[in-house]
Design a protein around this motif. Sequence first.
Motif, PDB file in Angstrom:
ATOM      1  N   ALA A  82       0.829  -1.203   0.000  1.00 15.96           N
ATOM      2  CA  ALA A  82       0.000   0.000   0.000  1.00 15.96           C
ATOM      3  C   ALA A  82       0.865   1.256   0.000  1.00 15.96           C
ATOM      4  CB  ALA A  82      -0.930  -0.001   1.213  1.00 15.96           C
ATOM      5  N   GLY A  83       1.913   1.271   0.841  1.00 13.48           N
ATOM      6  CA  GLY A  83       2.795   2.426   0.885  1.00 13.48           C
ATOM      7  C   GLY A  83       3.520   2.643  -0.427  1.00 13.48           C
ATOM      8  N   ALA A  84       3.989   1.550  -1.037  1.00 11.78           N
ATOM      9  CA  ALA A  84       4.645   1.681  -2.341  1.00 11.78           C
ATOM     10  C   ALA A  84       3.665   2.184  -3.387  1.00 11.78           C
ATOM     11  CB  ALA A  84       5.234   0.337  -2.760  1.00 11.78           C
ATOM     12  N   GLY A  85       2.403   1.738  -3.289  1.00 11.52           N
ATOM     13  CA  GLY A  85       1.391   2.232  -4.211  1.00 11.52           C
ATOM     14  C   GLY A  85       1.157   3.720  -4.053  1.00 11.52           C
ATOM     15  N   VAL A  86       1.124   4.186  -2.795  1.00 16.61           N
ATOM     16  CA  VAL A  86       0.989   5.619  -2.545  1.00 16.61           C
ATOM     17  C   VAL A  86       2.192   6.371  -3.108  1.00 16.61           C
ATOM     18  CG1 VAL A  86       0.947   7.385  -0.736  1.00 16.61           C
ATOM     19  CG2 VAL A  86      -0.466   5.336  -0.514  1.00 16.61           C
ATOM     20  N   GLN A  87       3.378   5.829  -2.872  1.00 19.20           N
ATOM     21  CA  GLN A  87       4.601   6.483  -3.343  1.00 19.20           C
ATOM     22  C   GLN A  87       4.647   6.543  -4.861  1.00 19.20           C
ATOM     23  OE1 GLN A  87       6.492   8.090  -1.431  1.00 19.20           O
ATOM     24  NE2 GLN A  87       8.667   7.669  -1.633  1.00 19.20           N
ATOM     25  N   LEU A  88       4.283   5.447  -5.512  1.00 18.96           N
ATOM     26  CA  LEU A  88       4.275   5.402  -6.974  1.00 18.96           C
ATOM     27  C   LEU A  88       3.271   6.404  -7.530  1.00 18.96           C
ATOM     28  CD1 LEU A  88       5.339   3.835  -9.522  1.00 18.96           C
ATOM     29  CD2 LEU A  88       3.293   2.417  -9.306  1.00 18.96           C
ATOM     30  N   THR A  89       2.079   6.416  -6.954  1.00 20.05           N
ATOM     31  CA  THR A  89       1.042   7.329  -7.432  1.00 20.05           C
ATOM     32  C   THR A  89       1.433   8.775  -7.189  1.00 20.05           C
ATOM     33  OG1 THR A  89      -0.610   5.646  -6.881  1.00 20.05           O
ATOM     34  CG2 THR A  89      -1.417   7.855  -7.344  1.00 20.05           C
ATOM     35  N   PHE A  90       1.999   9.058  -6.018  1.00 23.72           N
ATOM     36  CA  PHE A  90       2.427  10.420  -5.720  1.00 23.72           C
ATOM     37  C   PHE A  90       3.517  10.873  -6.690  1.00 23.72           C
ATOM     38  CE2 PHE A  90       1.577  13.819  -3.087  1.00 23.72           C
ATOM     39  CZ  PHE A  90       0.870  13.448  -1.958  1.00 23.72           C
ATOM     40  N   LEU A 120      -7.103  14.622   1.138  1.00 25.62           N
ATOM     41  CA  LEU A 120      -8.338  15.379   0.909  1.00 25.62           C
ATOM     42  C   LEU A 120      -8.053  16.879   0.783  1.00 25.62           C
ATOM     43  CD1 LEU A 120     -10.801  13.557   3.341  1.00 25.62           C
ATOM     44  CD2 LEU A 120     -10.567  13.278   0.855  1.00 25.62           C
ATOM     45  N   ILE A 121      -7.125  17.387   1.596  1.00 26.52           N
ATOM     46  CA  ILE A 121      -6.757  18.803   1.491  1.00 26.52           C
ATOM     47  C   ILE A 121      -6.128  19.087   0.132  1.00 26.52           C
ATOM     48  CG2 ILE A 121      -5.181  20.571   2.389  1.00 26.52           C
ATOM     49  CD1 ILE A 121      -5.611  19.309   5.169  1.00 26.52           C
ATOM     50  N   MET A 122      -5.253  18.198  -0.294  1.00 26.23           N
ATOM     51  CA  MET A 122      -4.638  18.374  -1.603  1.00 26.23           C
ATOM     52  C   MET A 122      -5.680  18.304  -2.710  1.00 26.23           C
ATOM     53  SD  MET A 122      -1.208  16.455  -2.953  1.00 26.23           S
ATOM     54  CE  MET A 122      -0.336  17.114  -4.378  1.00 26.23           C
ATOM     55  N   VAL A 144      -7.667  10.493  -5.133  1.00 24.47           N
ATOM     56  CA  VAL A 144      -8.698   9.599  -4.597  1.00 24.47           C
ATOM     57  C   VAL A 144      -8.120   8.195  -4.404  1.00 24.47           C
ATOM     58  CG1 VAL A 144     -10.922   8.494  -5.074  1.00 24.47           C
ATOM     59  CG2 VAL A 144     -10.596  10.926  -5.587  1.00 24.47           C
ATOM     60  N   VAL A 145      -7.319   7.735  -5.374  1.00 26.12           N
ATOM     61  CA  VAL A 145      -6.666   6.435  -5.247  1.00 26.12           C
ATOM     62  C   VAL A 145      -5.762   6.412  -4.016  1.00 26.12           C
ATOM     63  CG1 VAL A 145      -5.018   4.849  -6.329  1.00 26.12           C
ATOM     64  CG2 VAL A 145      -6.794   5.935  -7.718  1.00 26.12           C
ATOM     65  N   ILE A 146      -4.996   7.482  -3.814  1.00 22.24           N
ATOM     66  CA  ILE A 146      -4.107   7.568  -2.657  1.00 22.24           C
ATOM     67  C   ILE A 146      -4.915   7.510  -1.357  1.00 22.24           C
ATOM     68  CG2 ILE A 146      -2.602   9.159  -1.388  1.00 22.24           C
ATOM     69  CD1 ILE A 146      -1.443  10.003  -4.090  1.00 22.24           C
ATOM     70  N   PHE A 147      -6.002   8.248  -1.300  1.00 19.71           N
ATOM     71  CA  PHE A 147      -6.855   8.254  -0.110  1.00 19.71           C
ATOM     72  C   PHE A 147      -7.324   6.836   0.224  1.00 19.71           C
ATOM     73  CE2 PHE A 147     -11.130   8.438   1.755  1.00 19.71           C
ATOM     74  CZ  PHE A 147     -10.881   9.186   2.888  1.00 19.71           C
ATOM     75  N   LEU A 148      -7.714   6.069  -0.785  1.00 20.45           N
ATOM     76  CA  LEU A 148      -8.198   4.707  -0.553  1.00 20.45           C
ATOM     77  C   LEU A 148      -7.056   3.777  -0.150  1.00 20.45           C
ATOM     78  CD1 LEU A 148     -10.709   4.415  -3.533  1.00 20.45           C
ATOM     79  CD2 LEU A 148     -11.230   4.854  -1.121  1.00 20.45           C
ATOM     80  N   LEU A 149      -5.890   3.918  -0.783  1.00 23.70           N
ATOM     81  CA  LEU A 149      -4.750   3.074  -0.435  1.00 23.70           C
ATOM     82  C   LEU A 149      -4.321   3.277   1.012  1.00 23.70           C
ATOM     83  CD1 LEU A 149      -2.507   3.333  -3.640  1.00 23.70           C
ATOM     84  CD2 LEU A 149      -3.644   1.284  -2.766  1.00 23.70           C
ATOM     85  N   LEU A 150      -4.481   4.482   1.506  1.00 29.08           N
ATOM     86  CA  LEU A 150      -4.053   4.782   2.871  1.00 29.08           C
ATOM     87  C   LEU A 150      -4.843   4.002   3.918  1.00 29.08           C
ATOM     88  CD1 LEU A 150      -3.450   8.632   2.549  1.00 29.08           C
ATOM     89  CD2 LEU A 150      -1.712   6.883   2.960  1.00 29.08           C
ATOM     90  N   PHE A 151      -6.028   3.504   3.559  1.00 30.08           N
ATOM     91  CA  PHE A 151      -6.789   2.680   4.489  1.00 30.08           C
ATOM     92  C   PHE A 151      -6.062   1.369   4.808  1.00 30.08           C
ATOM     93  CE2 PHE A 151     -10.559   5.231   3.267  1.00 30.08           C
ATOM     94  CZ  PHE A 151     -11.086   5.456   4.525  1.00 30.08           C
TER      95      PHE A 151
END
Length: 596
Positions: free
Chosen positions: A326-334, A396-398, A510-517
């Motif tokens: 999940a963290g790698a997914g957030v990092q890749l997406t970011f 969400l702020i971003m 939105v994808v990042i928000f969901l991955l963070l769960f």
Amino acid sequence: MPTPPTTAPGMPGASDPPGMPGASDPPGVGDPADTSGTPGASGPAGVPGTSGPADATGRRRWIALAVVLTAAFMDLVDATIVNIAVPSIQRDTGATFGAVQWITAGYALAFAVGLITGGRLGDIHGRRRLFLLGMGGFTVASALCGIAADPGMLIAARVLQGAMAALMVPQVLAIIHVTFPPHERGKVFGMFGAVIGLGAVCGPLIGALLTQWDILGLQWRPIFLINLPVGVAGILLGRRFIAESRAPKALRLDLGGMVLAALALLMVLYPLTQGREMGWPAWGFVSMAASPLVFAAFVRYERAKARKDGSPLVELSLFRLRTFVAGAGVQLTFGALSGLFFLVWTLCMQLGLGWSPLRSGLTGVPFSVACSAAAGVSVQKLIPRFGRKVMQAGALIMLCGVLLYIAGASRYGTDLTSWQMAPALLLMGGGMGLIVAPITDAALSEVPSEHSGSASGVFNTTSQLGMAFGLGLSSVAFFGVLDGAAGRDPRAAVVDATVTSLWWVAAGLVVIFLLLFLLPGKPRTGGETRMAGGSGTADESGTAGRSGTAGRPGTAEDPGTADEPGTGTGGGAELPAGAGPEDGRRTSDAERTLVH
């Protein structure tokens, strides 16, 4: 303007760079091999690579620190300086938009592919040697960029520049680690974090000033040529003041894995970037469809490499951990969103709004300041109390900032001003800061300590790969929209294409928000899951702030402290005596912590 470091070294609550083993064990203590070739390497315990207290407290190591921090600053600036000069490069060289994408993506891709290997080469052949080689190559590549006669030469020089950065950058924190005793590293990492933050702000501004001043009629070329005197001075000072160090039990190289990974990535990125200008030929779709087969071959090769000598480029067992994936997914997406947004936004300000490079650079300052401030607050105050919700709030702020930007651009069009843009940029920068600083700690929270170095290397490489993918994605999200706007006002078409790209950014958030769960709800304390039965310290898990007090490295109470004998490792820290190959892997990749 890059994504800031995923963990801010020296920032309160983030005592150690991601993947670095706690900054608690000075390499080379009791192990002459770790500082071979270094006069006086057998200095007093806790002061590695010195001939005595006079040397340890002398000015030599501070000059060495200045040299390596300058190198880190130079690399970060070069990763951010180009976007602001893109219109000037196009006018002077006739570069197509596809070439522009490669000028930026080529650097990121070469840096990402070579990052882990560059660190291991320093472990094997000497960190000072590789640092100087990388800085020399980086300087030569900068000169080639500055004299490039056409877009092809500029792209090749940028790829070389990224490859040389992959040799130079991994040595920076390793050299700091072997040069300073544990009680001083908190202050040093604080200086390192300040330099990184300064580079994030200064890169676009330096590029804007050098481009707008048009020094000697060279237009955009000084953004690269400015590296020449800095690089030469760094090489001369580095040869004199940086002590050599190496890891006697370093991991072996995995050149085969690196080649397969690069091939699989190019099979996606090349057709994605060039396909639009070529009319989306069939071979491009075949190449992208065949890429998963090469990735599968890479996985099989890595498994065989792990069985053979325990030195795979990527530790595949990490991908069985939900939090890491999940963290790698957030990092890749970011990374992808950053690559897409900053290129498109810079082009919009100059080509769509008609602003000068300097005005464009100054407009981005609120974003950088808000990001840095939010990163500090999130690590110090918010994450310990609210955990994962802070990062989700950041997403969400971003997202609100992106939607506000879309609303402003849709309403004002080509009349949009810097002041009207500022609220959206403050929200976007602040939201990003709430995510990028704590994400490494959260993603590595369940990684076993013996794999933390590999996890850190993979995690930070993922960010660079995301950047390259985001730049490739601009072919569809931005340039493809421009192609469909033929006959319209060119400036209005650029603004409209920017709005379309921002909808892609919004979807990514939105994808990042969901991955963070999928990440732990609250930060773990003391690394309890990973440290059970382990020999390393909590900080050796590669997370921030796991040992010691906020803002400084681990304390002497942790296992494996400066007073313990051990072997030097790739991360610049020692392992307990008798540590096995996996312990070596933990730290041999741990210095790959500079994230653009």
